[in-house]
Design an enzyme around this catalytic site. Structure first.
Site, short mmCIF file in Angstrom:
data_model
loop_
_atom_site.label_atom_id
_atom_site.label_comp_id
_atom_site.label_asym_id
_atom_site.label_seq_id
_atom_site.Cartn_x
_atom_site.Cartn_y
_atom_site.Cartn_z
CG HIS A 12 5.47 9.17 11.57
ND1 HIS A 12 5.38 10.55 11.47
CD2 HIS A 12 5.81 8.95 12.86
CE1 HIS A 12 5.67 11.10 12.63
NE2 HIS A 12 5.95 10.14 13.49
CG HIS A 59 10.76 11.39 15.25
ND1 HIS A 59 10.38 11.47 13.94
CD2 HIS A 59 9.63 11.13 15.95
CE1 HIS A 59 9.08 11.26 13.84
NE2 HIS A 59 8.59 11.06 15.03
CG HIS A 193 2.14 7.78 20.40
ND1 HIS A 193 1.60 8.71 19.55
CD2 HIS A 193 3.48 7.81 20.14
CE1 HIS A 193 2.55 9.28 18.82
NE2 HIS A 193 3.71 8.75 19.16
CD GLU A 240 4.38 11.84 16.34
OE1 GLU A 240 5.61 11.80 16.54
OE2 GLU A 240 3.75 10.86 15.89
FE LIG Z 1 6.63 10.35 15.47
#
Ligand SMILES: [Fe+2]
Length: 279
Positions: A12, A59, A193, A240
């Site tokens: 995303h 976020h 990540h 995530e």
């Molecule tokens: Fe994200």
């Protein structure tokens, strides 16, 4: 009763939205990534789901570090996004599905989950980018969306086992809803990540592939990881994966993997895509 026909795991990241806006999906950097979505879009077009339940994390657009629900669910008739500073153009409003949202809320609270219920909430790229990816040209007007938000920004974060269990509870709630709607569940974000600190740019695609294998055959194996494990193995934002686990938890039967793609690096992340059919 409403039926969950499948689940989709998808990246995303905001750079995807910017790439779509700029029309650069065919450039060498992006081509493999966007080509991966063609079969998933075709499947969605063929199946025509009525409702999308979408796991994402906020976020900072609506839930910043000073007020961060562990789990939140949308129960609004409509959802808007706003400029987050990434250069993504705002998308048209997303239609909600309040009746099923409230049914899920009732069932969650009855089964010892206590989400924050959002009757008005802006949604960020975590929700809008996957939706724009699935429905080219933002052609999602025919589908209703239920946002489910998991804290992935501020420690303490919910354990993977808890996110999987949340998905199981949502899946059971959908199956007990007295309608004949077709439902698809999206788990967004990831995969491995890390965006900041000494390990910025860290990826672990071997682990990502293993996770995608386990999401098909043995999702409970992934619930043994702690948040600290995921940070170490998959990077600080690799947590995530929790949204993919929520999605997988919703799938009540055996699943078959219909499509998979993993491209790395895309904007410093391993960008995964997986279509799981609920058999
Ligand atoms: Fe994200």
């Amino acid at each position: 009763m409403a039926k969950i026909i499948g689940g989709i795991g998808s990246s995303h990241i905001p750079a995807i939205g910017a790439a779509m806006d700029r029309g650069i999906g065919d450039t060498p950097y992006w081509k493999d990534f966007f080509d991966g979505y063609v079969p998933v879009r075709e499947w969605l077009r063929r199946e025509g789901p009525d409702i999308v339940i979408l796991f994402y994390n906020d976020h900072g657009l609506e839930m910043f570090l000073d007020k961060k629900p562990t789990f939140a669910i949308g129960a609004a008739p409509e959802y808007h996004n706003a400029d987050e500073g990434w250069g993504i153009k705002p998308i048209p409003p997303v239609t909600g599905e309040t009746e099923l949202s409230w049914h899920i809320v009732d069932e969650l609270v009855e089964n010892d989950f206590d989400p924050t219920v959002c009757q008005e909430i802006k949604v960020d790229h975590g929700l809008t980018v996957p939706l724009s990816l699935m429905y080219p040209g933002n052609s999602y007007q025919g589908v209703k969306v239920i946002p489910v938000c998991i804290n992935c920004e501020r420690h303490p974060m919910p354990k993977p086992s808890r996110c999987y269990a949340l998905g199981r509870a949502i899946g059971a709630a959908v199956e007990s809803f007295g309608g004949d709607q077709k439902v698809v569940v999206l788990g967004t974000g990831g995969l491995s990540h890390q965006l900041d600190g000494e390990r910025a740019g860290f990826l672990n695609t071997e682990f990502d592939r293993e996770c995608m294998d386990k999401l098909v055959s043995d999702p409970e194996a992934l619930t043994a990881y702690s948040i600290e494990d995921l940070v170490e193995i998959a990077g600080a934002q690799g947590v995530e994966l929790n949204m993919w686990l929520g999605m997988r938890g919703c799938l009540t039967g055996r699943v078959r993997e219909a499509h998979r793609n993993l491209v790395a690096p895309i904007s410093n992340t391993a960008a995964g895509l997986q279509l799981l059919l609920n058999e």
